[in-house]
Design a protein around this motif. Sequence first.
Motif, mmCIF file in Angstrom:
data_model
loop_
_atom_site.group_PDB
_atom_site.id
_atom_site.type_symbol
_atom_site.label_atom_id
_atom_site.label_comp_id
_atom_site.label_asym_id
_atom_site.label_seq_id
_atom_site.Cartn_x
_atom_site.Cartn_y
_atom_site.Cartn_z
ATOM 1 N N ASN A 100 0.910 -1.235 0.229
ATOM 2 C CA ASN A 100 0.056 0.084 -0.235
ATOM 3 C C ASN A 100 1.064 1.146 -0.123
ATOM 4 O O ASN A 100 1.913 1.435 0.586
ATOM 5 N N GLY A 101 0.568 2.123 -0.832
ATOM 6 C CA GLY A 101 1.052 3.517 -0.906
ATOM 7 C C GLY A 101 2.363 3.655 -1.307
ATOM 8 O O GLY A 101 3.105 4.221 -1.145
ATOM 9 N N GLN A 102 2.933 2.628 -1.858
ATOM 10 C CA GLN A 102 4.356 2.433 -2.417
ATOM 11 C C GLN A 102 4.508 3.443 -3.970
ATOM 12 O O GLN A 102 3.296 3.489 -4.552
ATOM 13 N N ASN A 103 5.711 3.503 -4.533
ATOM 14 C CA ASN A 103 5.813 4.198 -5.701
ATOM 15 C C ASN A 103 5.834 3.425 -6.854
ATOM 16 O O ASN A 103 6.456 3.518 -7.692
ATOM 17 N N TYR A 104 5.449 2.076 -6.330
ATOM 18 C CA TYR A 104 5.367 1.064 -7.597
ATOM 19 C C TYR A 104 3.987 0.449 -7.712
ATOM 20 O O TYR A 104 3.444 0.551 -6.741
ATOM 21 N N THR A 105 3.593 -0.186 -8.832
ATOM 22 C CA THR A 105 2.375 -1.017 -8.699
ATOM 23 C C THR A 105 2.734 -2.464 -8.837
ATOM 24 O O THR A 105 3.667 -2.997 -9.712
ATOM 25 N N GLU A 106 2.520 -3.082 -7.574
ATOM 26 C CA GLU A 106 2.763 -4.366 -7.439
ATOM 27 C C GLU A 106 1.797 -5.572 -8.614
ATOM 28 O O GLU A 106 0.694 -5.155 -8.934
ATOM 29 N N GLY B 77 11.217 -8.529 -7.646
ATOM 30 C CA GLY B 77 11.741 -7.151 -7.327
ATOM 31 C C GLY B 77 12.063 -6.410 -8.708
ATOM 32 O O GLY B 77 12.403 -5.332 -8.576
ATOM 33 N N PHE B 78 11.832 -7.252 -9.650
ATOM 34 C CA PHE B 78 12.216 -6.654 -11.158
ATOM 35 C C PHE B 78 11.091 -5.690 -11.245
ATOM 36 O O PHE B 78 9.685 -5.945 -11.240
ATOM 37 N N GLU B 79 11.358 -4.333 -11.919
ATOM 38 C CA GLU B 79 10.541 -3.304 -12.120
ATOM 39 C C GLU B 79 10.422 -2.998 -13.719
ATOM 40 O O GLU B 79 11.651 -3.086 -14.602
ATOM 41 N N PHE B 80 9.395 -3.033 -14.316
ATOM 42 C CA PHE B 80 9.332 -2.432 -15.668
ATOM 43 C C PHE B 80 8.036 -1.859 -15.900
ATOM 44 O O PHE B 80 7.321 -1.399 -15.142
ATOM 45 N N GLY B 81 8.332 -0.811 -16.998
ATOM 46 C CA GLY B 81 7.177 0.222 -17.218
ATOM 47 C C GLY B 81 6.465 -0.029 -18.609
ATOM 48 O O GLY B 81 6.438 -1.015 -19.268
ATOM 49 N N ASN B 82 5.597 0.995 -18.827
ATOM 50 C CA ASN B 82 4.883 0.952 -20.159
ATOM 51 C C ASN B 82 5.269 2.320 -21.008
ATOM 52 O O ASN B 82 5.285 3.241 -20.437
ATOM 53 N N SER B 83 6.124 1.566 -22.022
ATOM 54 C CA SER B 83 6.812 2.733 -22.761
ATOM 55 C C SER B 83 5.741 3.624 -23.388
ATOM 56 O O SER B 83 5.969 4.833 -23.526
ATOM 57 N N LEU B 84 4.440 3.372 -23.393
ATOM 58 C CA LEU B 84 3.420 4.373 -24.083
ATOM 59 C C LEU B 84 3.055 5.368 -23.084
ATOM 60 O O LEU B 84 2.416 6.375 -23.124
ATOM 61 N N HIS B 85 3.392 4.936 -21.714
ATOM 62 C CA HIS B 85 2.813 5.680 -20.610
ATOM 63 C C HIS B 85 4.042 5.855 -19.616
ATOM 64 O O HIS B 85 3.820 5.197 -18.526
ATOM 65 N N PRO B 86 4.966 6.620 -20.133
ATOM 66 C CA PRO B 86 6.048 6.668 -18.872
ATOM 67 C C PRO B 86 5.850 7.138 -17.880
ATOM 68 O O PRO B 86 6.720 6.947 -16.426
ATOM 69 N N LEU C 1 5.977 -1.174 -12.755
ATOM 70 C CA LEU C 1 5.336 -2.412 -12.154
ATOM 71 C C LEU C 1 6.304 -3.129 -11.569
ATOM 72 O O LEU C 1 7.402 -2.997 -12.129
ATOM 73 N N ARG C 2 6.010 -3.763 -10.268
ATOM 74 C CA ARG C 2 7.198 -4.432 -9.783
ATOM 75 C C ARG C 2 6.534 -5.855 -9.451
ATOM 76 O O ARG C 2 5.503 -5.976 -8.783
ATOM 77 N N ILE C 3 7.426 -6.779 -9.936
ATOM 78 C CA ILE C 3 7.063 -8.257 -9.543
ATOM 79 C C ILE C 3 7.338 -8.690 -8.037
ATOM 80 O O ILE C 3 8.426 -8.547 -7.675
ATOM 81 N N VAL C 4 6.087 -8.989 -7.490
ATOM 82 C CA VAL C 4 6.336 -9.453 -6.095
ATOM 83 C C VAL C 4 6.321 -10.868 -5.847
ATOM 84 O O VAL C 4 6.590 -11.336 -4.908
ATOM 85 N N GLY C 5 5.712 -11.383 -6.831
ATOM 86 C CA GLY C 5 5.528 -13.054 -6.448
ATOM 87 C C GLY C 5 5.400 -13.642 -8.049
ATOM 88 O O GLY C 5 5.203 -13.158 -9.148
ATOM 89 N N VAL C 6 5.602 -14.896 -7.786
ATOM 90 C CA VAL C 6 5.557 -15.696 -8.957
ATOM 91 C C VAL C 6 4.511 -16.874 -8.697
ATOM 92 O O VAL C 6 4.734 -17.667 -7.686
ATOM 93 N N PHE C 7 3.449 -17.079 -9.582
ATOM 94 C CA PHE C 7 2.508 -18.315 -9.215
ATOM 95 C C PHE C 7 2.790 -19.305 -10.375
ATOM 96 O O PHE C 7 3.155 -18.717 -11.561
#
Lengths: 396, 221
Positions: free
Chosen positions: A145-151, A170-179, A184-190
């Motif tokens: 909650n309230g972090q500077n990333y989207t989990e 922990g890897f973060e990646f963005g949207n090149s169309l909407h910088p 987006l930060r990866i917090v888990g793998v299912f």
Amino acid sequence: MLAHIAKLIWNRKQANILIITEVAITFAVIFFISALALSNYQTYHQPLGFKWQDTWEIKVNTGAEWNNDVDKDQFSQLVYALKKQPEIASVGLTLMPVFERSSMTSSREVNGQEIYFKANYVDQHGPKSWGVELIAGRWFGEQDNGQNYTEVMINQRFAQQAFNDSNPIGFEFGNSLHPERKLLRIVGVFQDFRQMGEFSKSMPYLFYRYQLEEGNSRGMNNINITFNTMKNASYEEDLLKLLKGITPNWEFTIRTWQAKRQAQIKEVLIPLSVMAIVVAFLLIMVAMGLFGVLWQNISRRTQEIGLRRALGASKLSIQLQIIGELIVLALFGIGIVSLLLIQLPILQLVDELTWSIFWLSMSCSMVIMLVMVVLCALYPSRTAIRIPPAHALHYE
Amino acid sequence: MLKLEEINKTYHTDKIETIALKDINLTVKKGEFISIMGPSGCGKSTLLNIMGLLDAPTEGQIKISGAVIESYDDKNVAQLRNQKIGFIFQSFHLIQDLRVIDNVELPLLYRKMSAKERRRLANQALERVGLKARTDHFPAQLSGGQQQRVAIARAIVGKPDLLLADEPTGNLDSHMGNEIMQILESLNKDDGTTIVMVTHDDELAQRTERIVRVYDGQLIH
């Protein structure tokens, strides 16, 4: 004898072209049917990634476009009310419902790879309660909650495609169309979440987190509940009363995931059954064509069969020779087509045609083809060797 | 060498019964060269087929080299045909897609024999009929007389006790017919091969040791 057969086949290559062509075409048809059937079978038997047995879905229809400012609060009230019910064990949310064709498809450049994936909005409790298996990292939680990333959470296929063996957490990646948007930060793998059911191909999948308090401009419309004890259909009425009491203007449809799955399987199996019948007819037609070609070929050799018997060949040895020759011809036809077919997985022209499906389809098709050739050759060769040699020698 | 005792052969269709051979008694001695003559349809070829175990008699007994043919079981007669009998046909019956040498080797394919030995015997048989130079030709590249000589080589390659020839010169002109006849005579005289030949040609028949005449399925003495 093998050298003799090879010599005879080679010297009769022009006459044998018809058989080789017929076998080659038949083999190609059988190969494509086998590949399709095996691909579907393999897809069906891959892990679905979630349990469908004891979950009910409440589909919420707000009757208008989702207005996040207003609707998110009413939606939250519904969820809280359901959570308070003693019979209900868990409440989970999905934007894209399970066992339906609706899906969100997107693509991002992740770790240098362009990944095409399907996505869904789920709340932090949903996946766990549906039996989705966590492989690495963690579930969504309050710490996001309230972090500077989207989990986000990704499935194993996504992780393999984007990161191969390295750790994606922990890897973060963005949207090149909407910088301007948060990364987006990866917090888990299912393991997987084949939302569209057993007949849908497993592909990279991504969960966005839906938070009741914040809502979502896309809306939310599927509440999935599990129970402490199994409930029957009469409980549906109680649920509807409860929900209508909170949001009288909204419509609700309640169905079990089990019923949705059955309906979907039925929907897939009906065209598949029709296709199976068409394929069966096709194979019969192909077999009849092959039978005709082989019969003509063997009939033309009646004199030769009579001669061979006069020279000391037994009926059995002649039948084995004929079948042996046809098997060699069939293998030749199969070989030619195989050289073309192997280009499909090499050049990756068909996504579904993996190497395992290719080899399995090859093996199945080869066995079916050879059995078909032997069966189609049995009757004409038996008929030919039954003609007494004295008559066969004068056969026109 | 070959003894036929009380041989009868009747063909049955749905409504018609045709007697092809009736009470045939015939002995062919070892080393003998006999010809069978008779008008068309009298049963000459049927008789030859029965001698060669290509057809079974309705009644009667056949002895080859003193052994009674008790069973017409396919495997049994196939082996007998292969080991003891050689056939020469009017229309040669060569396999057009095989070279001369391969045609001659055919009977040996049904024996347990190495490829090398087969090739040696086939070359020997072709040499015997004067076609050593044509081993790699295909039948279509040969004259009728040469084709029949290939057929003779094929018939003798397995060194059979008995050679059965069904009008071997029937498709050849008199010159070529004479050539074939000379080969058969040589095989009989020099190698001691027993030969039974069906022919319409009285002149050729006169060159054999004995003429057996068939009329309406019966032997005429």
